[in-house]
Design an enzyme around this catalytic site. Structure first.
Site, mmCIF file in Angstrom:
data_model
loop_
_atom_site.group_PDB
_atom_site.id
_atom_site.type_symbol
_atom_site.label_atom_id
_atom_site.label_comp_id
_atom_site.label_asym_id
_atom_site.label_seq_id
_atom_site.Cartn_x
_atom_site.Cartn_y
_atom_site.Cartn_z
ATOM 1 N N ASP A 84 0.828 -1.114 0.116
ATOM 2 C CA ASP A 84 -0.183 0.037 -0.036
ATOM 3 C C ASP A 84 0.851 1.245 0.009
ATOM 4 O O ASP A 84 2.072 1.068 0.336
ATOM 5 C CB ASP A 84 -0.846 -0.038 1.202
ATOM 6 C CG ASP A 84 -1.728 1.154 1.466
ATOM 7 O OD1 ASP A 84 -2.402 1.627 0.459
ATOM 8 O OD2 ASP A 84 -1.576 1.720 2.516
ATOM 9 N N ASP A 86 -0.520 5.024 0.903
ATOM 10 C CA ASP A 86 -0.655 5.830 2.128
ATOM 11 C C ASP A 86 -0.791 5.578 3.489
ATOM 12 O O ASP A 86 -1.253 4.576 3.544
ATOM 13 C CB ASP A 86 -2.221 6.804 1.741
ATOM 14 C CG ASP A 86 -2.280 7.401 0.207
ATOM 15 O OD1 ASP A 86 -2.517 8.760 0.270
ATOM 16 O OD2 ASP A 86 -2.242 6.648 -0.694
#
Length: 290
Positions: A84, A86
């Site tokens: 991922d 963020d």
């Protein structure tokens, strides 16, 4: 054989190890061996059998805060790393920071937090937030990148070291290519998967182009990259990372929301992302400091 590795306060490690062994013995999980690995940071414990979730819960109760990994069987170097972006590879939520340039950060950040906690449907929440950005100039994205977005501690070293070990690296995000492409290049990822903001006449329309990258897409990217039984590593922090984290050979929750943390067999709660390297058994002498 269950293998548990953890990084915790050295001053209390021996005492805590005894408490952990006692707590697990009451759960029917017997400690077979315990040793400190080469660099001295990681305690490795081997158990004859047991439920990994029981071991993780026991480590939480005795050592917290700690960084940990529990594996059924030997721990190998990953062949593919999917992460991922963020609040994992970077320390920010891009859409929240971009919203500040439109004067609506608090409104969008509240939706983001609920989505990452798993309280809202991710796709619906994403569309709602993007719609609120309608009319914002595309130039705000470049300003946001330059002024607000920075890698999390240890992110560059993690990616560079894994790459040097022959691991393929993939950044997959429910965020946007406008951010993910430069972040992926900065961190050295081999591939970037993300959503596309629609821009017309230099302004955001409030819409998205193409299919949405959601939790299912993240899991599909991991499955594609790990095809053929390749050993996989995944990192994430929010609810939309859960299927990816749960499917990985080593799924790490990084300073994560509770639901994502519960789905992981690896957790970083104490240190930075280089803790993943230590828990995988990669010696500091082999780290590529970036």
């Amino acid at each position: 054989m269950l293998i548990a590795r953890l990084i915790a306060d050295i001053a209390t490690r021996e005492t805590s190890q005894d408490l952990l062994a006692r707590a697990l013995r009451e759960e029917g999980v017997a400690l077979a061996t315990a040793e400190v690995l080469a660099d001295g940071d990681v305690l490795e414990m081997r158990f004859t059998d047991g439920d990994p979730q029981v071991v993780l819960a026991a480590i939480d109760s005795v050592f917290s805060p700690a960084d940990m990994l529990v594996s059924r069987g030997p721990i190998f170097l990953p062949q593919v790393f999917v992460s991922d972006m963020d609040s994992t590879m970077i320390g920010q939520e891009c859409i929240d920071e971009l919203a500040d340039y439109a004067g609506i950060k608090a409104q969008i950040a509240e939706i983001t937090e609920r989505a990452m906690q798993g309280e809202l449907d991710f796709v619906a929440a994403l569309r709602e937030r993007v719609a609120l950005l309608e009319g914002l100039g595309e130039g705000a994205i470049g300003e946001c990148l330059a002024e607000r977005i920075s890698p999390t501690p240890g992110a560059k070293t993690l990616v560079a070291t894994l790459s040097a070990q022959g691991c393929r690296t993939v950044l997959v995000t429910g965020g946007f290519h406008h951010f993910a492409d430069p972040v992926g290049a900065m961190l050295g990822f081999d591939r970037v998967v993300g959503n596309r903001l629609e821009v017309v006449g230099g302004k955001l329309t409030g819409g998205l182009l193409g299919d949405i990258v959601d939790s299912g897409v993240k899991a599909a990217v991991l499955a594609e990259e790990a095809a053929g039984g390749r050993i996989s590593l995944a990192t994430g922090d929010g609810a939309n990372d859960i299927p990816m984290i749960a499917a990985a050979t080593y799924g790490f929750a990084y300073l994560a929301k509770p639901k994502a943390r519960a789905a992981a067999n690896g957790r970083v709660d104490r240190g930075d992302l280089t803790a993943v390297l230590s828990l995988l058994g990669i010696a500091r002498s082999d780290w590529v400091e970036a």
